[in-house]
Write an enzyme that holds these catalytic residues in place. Structure first.
Site, PDB file in Angstrom:
ATOM      1  N   CYS A 116      58.858 -19.296  14.864  1.00 50.80           N
ATOM      2  CA  CYS A 116      57.902 -20.396  14.910  1.00 50.80           C
ATOM      3  C   CYS A 116      58.389 -21.403  15.936  1.00 50.80           C
ATOM      4  O   CYS A 116      59.578 -21.460  16.228  1.00 50.80           O
ATOM      5  CB  CYS A 116      57.783 -21.078  13.548  1.00 50.80           C
ATOM      6  SG  CYS A 116      56.276 -22.058  13.424  1.00 50.80           S
ATOM      7  N   CYS A 118      57.849 -24.823  15.659  1.00 51.01           N
ATOM      8  CA  CYS A 118      57.863 -26.232  15.214  1.00 51.01           C
ATOM      9  C   CYS A 118      59.231 -26.900  15.234  1.00 51.01           C
ATOM     10  O   CYS A 118      59.320 -28.115  15.392  1.00 51.01           O
ATOM     11  CB  CYS A 118      57.197 -26.395  13.858  1.00 51.01           C
ATOM     12  SG  CYS A 118      57.913 -25.410  12.536  1.00 51.01           S
ATOM     13  N   CYS A 126      53.562 -25.962  15.152  1.00 52.65           N
ATOM     14  CA  CYS A 126      54.014 -24.571  15.177  1.00 52.65           C
ATOM     15  C   CYS A 126      53.525 -23.819  16.414  1.00 52.65           C
ATOM     16  O   CYS A 126      53.952 -22.694  16.665  1.00 52.65           O
ATOM     17  CB  CYS A 126      53.551 -23.865  13.915  1.00 52.65           C
ATOM     18  SG  CYS A 126      54.135 -24.657  12.404  1.00 52.65           S
ATOM     19  N   LYS A 193      50.312 -18.452   3.759  1.00 57.28           N
ATOM     20  CA  LYS A 193      51.141 -19.654   3.834  1.00 57.28           C
ATOM     21  C   LYS A 193      50.244 -20.880   3.745  1.00 57.28           C
ATOM     22  O   LYS A 193      49.400 -21.111   4.610  1.00 57.28           O
ATOM     23  CB  LYS A 193      51.945 -19.664   5.130  1.00 57.28           C
ATOM     24  CG  LYS A 193      52.761 -20.948   5.303  1.00 57.28           C
ATOM     25  CD  LYS A 193      53.703 -20.880   6.482  1.00 57.28           C
ATOM     26  CE  LYS A 193      54.358 -22.234   6.704  1.00 57.28           C
ATOM     27  NZ  LYS A 193      55.298 -22.233   7.829  1.00 57.28           N
ATOM     28  N   ARG A 203      61.097 -30.162   6.310  1.00 61.08           N
ATOM     29  CA  ARG A 203      60.797 -30.832   7.582  1.00 61.08           C
ATOM     30  C   ARG A 203      61.827 -31.907   7.896  1.00 61.08           C
ATOM     31  O   ARG A 203      62.131 -32.164   9.055  1.00 61.08           O
ATOM     32  CB  ARG A 203      59.374 -31.369   7.564  1.00 61.08           C
ATOM     33  CG  ARG A 203      58.378 -30.212   7.582  1.00 61.08           C
ATOM     34  CD  ARG A 203      56.930 -30.656   7.528  1.00 61.08           C
ATOM     35  NE  ARG A 203      56.075 -29.494   7.330  1.00 61.08           N
ATOM     36  CZ  ARG A 203      54.785 -29.573   7.059  1.00 61.08           C
ATOM     37  NH1 ARG A 203      54.205 -30.761   6.958  1.00 61.08           N
ATOM     38  NH2 ARG A 203      54.071 -28.476   6.894  1.00 61.08           N
ATOM     39  N   ARG A 215      49.152 -29.900   9.530  1.00 53.84           N
ATOM     40  CA  ARG A 215      49.062 -28.467   9.822  1.00 53.84           C
ATOM     41  C   ARG A 215      47.845 -27.795   9.192  1.00 53.84           C
ATOM     42  O   ARG A 215      47.791 -26.588   9.109  1.00 53.84           O
ATOM     43  CB  ARG A 215      50.323 -27.767   9.325  1.00 53.84           C
ATOM     44  CG  ARG A 215      51.609 -28.242   9.986  1.00 53.84           C
ATOM     45  CD  ARG A 215      52.667 -27.160   9.892  1.00 53.84           C
ATOM     46  NE  ARG A 215      54.021 -27.651   9.782  1.00 53.84           N
ATOM     47  CZ  ARG A 215      54.746 -28.161  10.784  1.00 53.84           C
ATOM     48  NH1 ARG A 215      54.225 -28.254  11.976  1.00 53.84           N
ATOM     49  NH2 ARG A 215      55.972 -28.561  10.574  1.00 53.84           N
ATOM     50  N   GLU A 231      44.180 -13.005   4.067  1.00 52.95           N
ATOM     51  CA  GLU A 231      45.286 -13.179   5.020  1.00 52.95           C
ATOM     52  C   GLU A 231      46.315 -12.052   4.872  1.00 52.95           C
ATOM     53  O   GLU A 231      46.838 -11.561   5.865  1.00 52.95           O
ATOM     54  CB  GLU A 231      45.981 -14.530   4.787  1.00 52.95           C
ATOM     55  CG  GLU A 231      45.206 -15.726   5.331  1.00 52.95           C
ATOM     56  CD  GLU A 231      45.470 -15.968   6.818  1.00 52.95           C
ATOM     57  OE1 GLU A 231      46.128 -15.131   7.459  1.00 52.95           O
ATOM     58  OE2 GLU A 231      45.006 -17.009   7.325  1.00 52.95           O
ATOM     59  N   LYS A 246      53.595 -18.088   0.087  1.00 52.81           N
ATOM     60  CA  LYS A 246      54.431 -19.281   0.214  1.00 52.81           C
ATOM     61  C   LYS A 246      53.582 -20.533   0.090  1.00 52.81           C
ATOM     62  O   LYS A 246      52.547 -20.606   0.742  1.00 52.81           O
ATOM     63  CB  LYS A 246      55.117 -19.253   1.585  1.00 52.81           C
ATOM     64  CG  LYS A 246      55.938 -20.475   1.890  1.00 52.81           C
ATOM     65  CD  LYS A 246      56.412 -20.448   3.320  1.00 52.81           C
ATOM     66  CE  LYS A 246      57.056 -21.790   3.629  1.00 52.81           C
ATOM     67  NZ  LYS A 246      57.295 -21.971   5.023  1.00 52.81           N
ATOM     68  N   SER A 272      61.459 -25.579  -0.132  1.00 55.19           N
ATOM     69  CA  SER A 272      62.347 -26.747  -0.218  1.00 55.19           C
ATOM     70  C   SER A 272      61.930 -27.756  -1.293  1.00 55.19           C
ATOM     71  O   SER A 272      62.776 -28.280  -2.008  1.00 55.19           O
ATOM     72  CB  SER A 272      62.417 -27.429   1.143  1.00 55.19           C
ATOM     73  OG  SER A 272      61.122 -27.795   1.593  1.00 55.19           O
ATOM     74  N   TYR A 311      66.751 -21.188  -1.792  1.00 60.31           N
ATOM     75  CA  TYR A 311      67.959 -21.977  -1.529  1.00 60.31           C
ATOM     76  C   TYR A 311      68.920 -21.912  -2.716  1.00 60.31           C
ATOM     77  O   TYR A 311      70.060 -22.349  -2.611  1.00 60.31           O
ATOM     78  CB  TYR A 311      67.579 -23.431  -1.224  1.00 60.31           C
ATOM     79  CG  TYR A 311      66.604 -23.552  -0.071  1.00 60.31           C
ATOM     80  CD1 TYR A 311      67.042 -23.475   1.242  1.00 60.31           C
ATOM     81  CD2 TYR A 311      65.225 -23.692  -0.300  1.00 60.31           C
ATOM     82  CE1 TYR A 311      66.148 -23.547   2.307  1.00 60.31           C
ATOM     83  CE2 TYR A 311      64.327 -23.764   0.749  1.00 60.31           C
ATOM     84  CZ  TYR A 311      64.794 -23.684   2.050  1.00 60.31           C
ATOM     85  OH  TYR A 311      63.900 -23.744   3.099  1.00 60.31           O
TER      86      TYR A 311
HETATM   87  C1  PBG Z   1      58.139 -23.458   9.869  1.00 62.24           C
HETATM   88  C2  PBG Z   1      58.480 -23.268   8.449  1.00 62.24           C
HETATM   89  C3  PBG Z   1      58.321 -24.168   7.391  1.00 62.24           C
HETATM   90  C4  PBG Z   1      58.889 -23.574   6.278  1.00 62.24           C
HETATM   91  C5  PBG Z   1      59.344 -22.335   6.671  1.00 62.24           C
HETATM   92  N1  PBG Z   1      59.064 -22.147   7.999  1.00 62.24           N
HETATM   93  C6  PBG Z   1      57.771 -25.528   7.378  1.00 62.24           C
HETATM   94  C7  PBG Z   1      56.359 -25.782   7.707  1.00 62.24           C
HETATM   95  O1  PBG Z   1      55.545 -24.874   7.918  1.00 62.24           O
HETATM   96  O2  PBG Z   1      56.046 -26.959   7.788  1.00 62.24           O
HETATM   97  C8  PBG Z   1      58.979 -24.187   4.912  1.00 62.24           C
HETATM   98  C9  PBG Z   1      60.186 -23.829   4.141  1.00 62.24           C
HETATM   99  C10 PBG Z   1      60.512 -24.727   3.014  1.00 62.24           C
HETATM  100  O3  PBG Z   1      59.821 -25.723   2.720  1.00 62.24           O
HETATM  101  O4  PBG Z   1      61.522 -24.444   2.377  1.00 62.24           O
HETATM  102  N2  PBG Z   1      56.892 -22.977  10.243  1.00 62.24           N
HETATM  103 ZN    ZN Z   2      56.272 -23.854  12.194  1.00 66.06          ZN
END
Ligand code: PBG
Ligand code: ZN
Length: 325
Positions: A116, A118, A126, A193, A203, A215, A231, A246, A272, A311
């Site tokens: 990605c 981002c 992204c 996602k 982030r 996003r 998807e 996710k 996260s 995690y």
């Molecule tokens: C980047 C990405 C993100 C996460 C995984 N890859 C953040 C987003 O899309 O803003 C999130 C992972 C997490 O929150 O633990 N594209």
């Molecule tokens: Zn991203």
């Protein structure tokens, strides 16, 4: 009347008939690697998670390797960001260098490169951004994602995981990998996602919060379940070898439906924000961390996930070891 209670009487009986079991081999541990030296920087909203520089990563990798966890998912935080995310697809970028180092020392660890832009763009999106500072340029982004995937696999990555949510990403990356001679490298698609508030702590960790708009024009609307199925179907058609839902906990219904619809391996990402909530509550003594995490991960598995990105992975590996002893 002991009809159902007969098999709940002892731990041994409960273990005998348990429908769902956690295993260390299904776990993937996400890691943040940052440009620089001598860095082990705590992430305040993710207690126990750090940003690691290349020279200190061994401290955690040796632990990961000893834990029996199958793999790691790598996120790079570069020294410099620009509008087109140049360091994401630099063969000597942070992630590419890290991959080379890890594979040299831990050849058996499955190294997955998150694909990605981002973390590498100064605007935090992204994909590439149009002149209006609002439109995401889908098709223009695809070659850059492909380049990132190819450079990561050239560096030694065992798998790539595009998390960008651009349409056509999996197909473009598949074609790019094949053309570069990597027909046997699998792709794990971040298929369903959602545009979730649960990504907040990530982030902070990756410094990737978008600085204008959000996003929602490319990640999914959290109100839509059926769209998640579409998807996933689309990612499979495009060549994804593993599909993903996710975040995990607020989308167990989607996970369950995906598992009923496909026989492909299904991953879920215990993100996260889910981690941060558990850590905060347990730091306050409000919940039993071990039991909550076990219950959460078991729910993901029961709903249909065969791979869990979390995690908590190192803690869970330790707990599973203790249970076996
Ligand atoms: C980047 C990405 C993100 C996460 C995984 N890859 C953040 C987003 O899309 O803003 C999130 C992972 C997490 O929150 O633990 N594209
Ligand atoms: Zn991203």
């Amino acid at each position: 009347m002991n009809r159902f209670r007969r098999l709940r009487k002892t731990q041994a009986l409960r273990d005998l008939v348990a429908e769902t079991r956690l295993s260390v081999k299904e776990l993937i541990y996400p890691m943040f690697v940052i440009e620089g030296e001598d860095i082990k920087e705590p992430i305040p909203s993710m207690p126990g998670v750090f940003r690691w520089s290349l020279d200190r990563m061994d401290e955690i990798l040796s632990e990961v390797a000893a834990s029996g966890i199958s793999g790691i998912l790598l996120f790079g935080i570069p020294g410099t960001k620009d509008a087109v995310g140049s360091s994401a697809y630099d063969p000597d970028g942070i992630v590419q260098r890290v991959i080379r180092q890890i594979k040299a020392k831990y050849p058996n660890l499955i190294v997955i490169a998150d694909i990605c832009l981002c973390e590498y763009t100064d605007h935090g999106h992204c994909g590439l951004i149009g002149e209006d500072h609002a439109t995401i340029l889908n098709d223009e982004t695809l070659p850059l994602l492909t380049k990132m995937a190819v450079t990561c696999v050239q560096a030694g990555a065992d798998m790539v995981a595009p998390s960008d949510m651009m349409d056509g990403d999996v197909a473009a990356i598949r074609a790019g990998l094949d053309a570069a001679g990597f027909e046997s490298t699998p792709i794990m698609g971040y298929s369903a996602k959602y545009a979730s508030a649960y990504y907040g702590p990530f982030r902070d960790a990756a410094g990737s919060a978008p600085c204008f708009v959000d996003r929602r024009s490319y990640q999914m609307d959290t109100r839509n379940g059926k769209e998640g199925i579409r998807e996933v179907e689309n990612d499979i058609e495009m060549g994804a070898d593993i599909v993903m839902v996710k975040p995990a906990l607020a989308f167990l219904d989607v996970l369950k439906e995906v598992s009923e619809m496909t026989d492909y391996p299904i991953a879920c990402y215990n993100v996260s924000g889910e981690y941060a909530m558990v850590k905060a509550a347990s730091a306050n003594g409000w919940i039993d961390e071990r039991r909550i995490v076990t219950e959460n991960l078991t729910a993901m598995k029961r709903a249909g996930a065969s791979i869990i990105i979390t995690y908590h992975a190192l803690d869970v590996a330790q707990w599973l070891k203790e249970e076996q002893a």
